[in-house]
Write a protein that holds these residues in place. Structure first.
Motif, PDB file in Angstrom:
ATOM      1  N   THR A   8      62.077  41.669  -0.388  1.00  0.00           N
ATOM      2  CA  THR A   8      60.659  41.347  -0.577  1.00  0.00           C
ATOM      3  C   THR A   8      60.028  40.934   0.757  1.00  0.00           C
ATOM      4  O   THR A   8      58.942  41.414   1.104  1.00  0.00           O
ATOM      5  CB  THR A   8      60.500  40.217  -1.623  1.00  0.00           C
ATOM      6  OG1 THR A   8      61.195  40.607  -2.804  1.00  0.00           O
ATOM      7  CG2 THR A   8      59.043  39.963  -1.945  1.00  0.00           C
ATOM      8  N   ASN A  11      59.983  44.096   3.134  1.00  0.00           N
ATOM      9  CA  ASN A  11      59.016  45.113   2.685  1.00  0.00           C
ATOM     10  C   ASN A  11      57.575  44.633   2.845  1.00  0.00           C
ATOM     11  O   ASN A  11      56.720  45.369   3.321  1.00  0.00           O
ATOM     12  CB  ASN A  11      59.280  45.497   1.226  1.00  0.00           C
ATOM     13  CG  ASN A  11      60.470  46.428   1.100  1.00  0.00           C
ATOM     14  OD1 ASN A  11      61.256  46.553   2.040  1.00  0.00           O
ATOM     15  ND2 ASN A  11      60.636  47.051  -0.045  1.00  0.00           N
ATOM     16  N   TRP A  12      57.321  43.395   2.460  1.00  0.00           N
ATOM     17  CA  TRP A  12      55.951  42.873   2.579  1.00  0.00           C
ATOM     18  C   TRP A  12      55.539  42.734   4.043  1.00  0.00           C
ATOM     19  O   TRP A  12      54.371  42.930   4.382  1.00  0.00           O
ATOM     20  CB  TRP A  12      55.800  41.538   1.841  1.00  0.00           C
ATOM     21  CG  TRP A  12      55.465  41.751   0.390  1.00  0.00           C
ATOM     22  CD1 TRP A  12      56.284  41.585  -0.673  1.00  0.00           C
ATOM     23  CD2 TRP A  12      54.214  42.225  -0.128  1.00  0.00           C
ATOM     24  NE1 TRP A  12      55.634  41.922  -1.843  1.00  0.00           N
ATOM     25  CE2 TRP A  12      54.361  42.324  -1.531  1.00  0.00           C
ATOM     26  CE3 TRP A  12      53.002  42.591   0.442  1.00  0.00           C
ATOM     27  CZ2 TRP A  12      53.337  42.750  -2.364  1.00  0.00           C
ATOM     28  CZ3 TRP A  12      51.965  43.015  -0.393  1.00  0.00           C
ATOM     29  CH2 TRP A  12      52.138  43.101  -1.784  1.00  0.00           C
ATOM     30  N   VAL A  65      59.322  46.576  -4.602  1.00  0.00           N
ATOM     31  CA  VAL A  65      59.213  45.129  -4.846  1.00  0.00           C
ATOM     32  C   VAL A  65      58.233  44.797  -5.977  1.00  0.00           C
ATOM     33  O   VAL A  65      57.251  45.510  -6.183  1.00  0.00           O
ATOM     34  CB  VAL A  65      58.778  44.374  -3.556  1.00  0.00           C
ATOM     35  CG1 VAL A  65      59.860  44.389  -2.515  1.00  0.00           C
ATOM     36  CG2 VAL A  65      57.481  44.930  -3.003  1.00  0.00           C
TER      37      VAL A  65
END
Lengths: 218, 216
Positions: A8, A11-12, A65
Motif C-alpha cells: 500500500t 503503490n500509493w 490496493v
C-alpha cells in the motif's frame, strides 16, 4: 498483513509521485520553450517517458490496493507484458521514447524514429489483424530487448556525454527493472517506493552529478 | 500458360539485362554511389525476370515459407521497397531510412504466421503507389529522366503481389512487367533525358543526374 502495508505504501507513493513528476518535467519543458521559443527535444522526450510511466503505473498500482482493487478490473487494464494491453502499451512507448532519447543525445539521426516506428508497427499490426495473439510474443521481446538496450545505452550515453538526463533515466529504469525482477514481495515494494523517490528527485532537477553537459554543446 | 505470355516474359528478361548493362555503364562513367545501388538493383531484377519466365512455362513452382510467405512475396517486397528507399534517399529523409526495413520485417512476420495476405497486398500497393507518384512528379519537375523511370520499378514489382483483382489475369500481369522494365530502360539508356525531359542542366552535367537533386 505486513506485505499489504508495504504494498500500500509503495503503490500509493508511486501513484501520488508519478503525476507530480510528469507535471514537473512538463513545466521545465514549457518554461524553456517560453523563454527561448525553441523546443528542447530532450526535455520533451523525458516528459513523454514520464507520461507513459504515469499511464502504466497509476491504474495498475491502484488495482492492487484497497479500496480501488474492488472497482478496477486488473484483467481489463493488464498488469504484465505477456499480452498487449493498456499497461504493456504504455511500457512499450516508455522504452521506445528512451531509445529515441539515446539516439537524439548521440545525434544518430537515422535512428531517431526507429524505436517508435518499430513499436507502432507492433500495435498497428495487432489492431489490423483482428487483435491476433501472434503479436504478443513480439511485443514482449521488444519491451524486454529495448528495455535492456535502453538501460545499457543510458549509462554509456550518460557517462560518455556527461549527461544528467541519460544517467538519471538509467538509474530510474534500473530501479524499475529491479522491481519487476524481484516480483511481488516486500523487496519489490521497496524498489517500487525507490522508483517514486528517485523519480521525484530527478524531476525536481536535483540529480546533477555533472555540472556541464556535452549534449547541448554538440 | 499462353505462348504470348512466355514471349512477353522473354522480352522482359532481355530488357532487364539491358537495364543492368546501362546502369553498370552509368556507374562506370560517373562513379556515383546511387548509380552503384541502381546497378546492383538492376542486376537483381535479371534473375527475377528469368524466374518469372520459367515459372510461367511451368518448369518450377513458387516456394512457400510458413503459412503464406512465398518467394514471389519476397521479390515483391524487395522491388517495391527499393522504390520507397530510393524516394527517401532522394528527398534526404534520413530519419525514415529504416522504414522500408521495418515494413519488410512486419510483412514477413505477418505472412509467415497468418494464413492470408490481403493486408500485405493493400499496404504494399499503397506504399509503392505513394513512392511512384512522388518520384515521378519530382523527376518531371526536375527534368530528370532517370528518376522518373525509376518510379516504374513499382509497376514492375506490383505484379509479384498476388491476388490483385486487376492483375489476376496473366496478360495484365505480363503487360505490367513489360511496361515496368521498358519505362526503366527509357531512363537508364538516357533516352528520356536526351529527347523528352531535355534541360540545359542535363546536357551540362551528363551522367551525374543525382547531382541535380542534391545541388538544389
Amino acid at each position: 498483513m505486513i506485505r499489504l502495508i508495504t504494498q500500500t505504501i509503495a503503490n500509493w507513493t508511486t501513484v501520488i509521485i508519478a503525476p507530480i513528476m510528469t507535471i514537473l518535467v512538463a513545466n521545465r519543458f514549457w518554461q524553456f520553450y517560453k523563454k527561448t521559443n525553441k523546443i528542447n527535444y530532450i526535455r520533451l522526450i523525458i516528459f513523454l517517458i514520464f507520461l507513459a510511466f504515469t499511464w502504466a503505473i497509476i491504474p495498475t498500482n491502484l488495482s492492487e490496493v484497497p479500496p480501488f482493487d474492488i472497482y478496477i478490473n486488473a484483467d481489463l487494464i493488464g498488469t504484465d507484458e505477456a499480452t498487449i494491453n493498456s499497461y504493456s502499451i504504455a511500457i512499450g512507448f516508455m522504452v521506445s521514447f528512451s531509445l529515441c532519447m539515446i539516439a537524439y543525445a548521440n545525434r544518430w539521426e537515422t535512428l531517431y524514429y526507429v524505436p517508435l516506428l518499430l513499436y507502432a508497427g507492433i500495435i498497428f499490426s495487432f489492431i489490423l489483424n483482428d487483435l491476433s495473439s501472434i503479436y504478443f510474443i513480439l511485443n514482449q521481446i521488444y519491451i524486454y530487448g529495448a528495455g535492456v538496450l535502453g538501460v545499457i545505452f543510458f549509462y554509456i550515453t550518460g557517462i560518455r556525454l556527461r549527461d544528467n538526463g541519460s544517467l538519471g533515466l538509467g538509474i530510474f529504469f534500473t530501479l524499475s527493472y529491479a522491481s519487476l525482477i524481484v516480483g511481488e514481495n516486500i523487496i519489490g515494494d521497496v524498489f517500487t517506493f525507490l522508483i517514486g523517490v528517485f523519480g521525484l528527485i530527478f524531476a525536481l532537477g536535483f540529480f546533477n552529478p555533472y555540472k556541464k553537459s556535452e549534449v547541448f554543446r554538440k | 500458360m499462353n505462348w504470348y505470355i512466355s514471349l512477353i516474359d522473354l522480352i522482359v528478361l532481355v530488357l532487364a539485362i539491358l537495364n543492368a548493362y546501362f546502369s553498370i555503364k552509368n556507374w562506370k562513367e560517373s562513379k556515383i554511389s546511387i548509380n552503384l545501388f541502381l546497378a546492383i538493383f538492376f542486376i537483381f531484377l535479371m534473375p527475377t525476370a528469368f524466374r518469372q519466365l520459367v515459372l510461367g512455362i511451368g518448369l518450377i513452382e513458387d516456394i512457400y515459407i510458413g503459412e503464406n510467405l512465398s518467394l514471389n512475396d519476397i521479390f515483391s517486397l524487395v522491388i517495391i521497397l527499393s522504390t520507397l528507399q530510393f524516394l527517401l534517399y532522394l528527398k534526404e529523409w534520413r530519419r525514415f531510412y529504416f522504414l522500408p526495413i521495418i515494413y519488410a520485417f512486419y510483412s514477413i512476420y505477418y505472412l509467415i504466421f497468418l494464413p492470408e495476405n490481403l493486408l500485405f497486398n493493400i499496404s504494399s500497393i499503397f506504399i509503392g503507389a505513394l513512392s511512384f507518384f512522388v518520384i515521378i512528379i519530382d523527376g518531371i519537375r526536375n527534368k530528370n529522366g532517370m528518376a522518373s523511370s525509376i518510379a516504374f520499378i513499382f509497376v514492375y514489382g506490383l505484379v509479384y503481389t498476388e491476388n490483385l483483382i486487376l492483375l489476376s489475369a496473366e496478360i495484365f500481369a505480363a503487360f505490367f512487367r513489360l511496361l515496368g522494365v521498358f519505362a526503366i530502360l527509357l531512363g537508364t539508356s538516357g533516352f528520356l533525358d536526351k529527347y523528352i525531359l531535355v534541360s540545359e542542366e542535363t546536357t551540362k552535367i551528363k551522367n551525374t543526374w543525382i547531382a541535380k537533386m542534391v545541388s538544389k
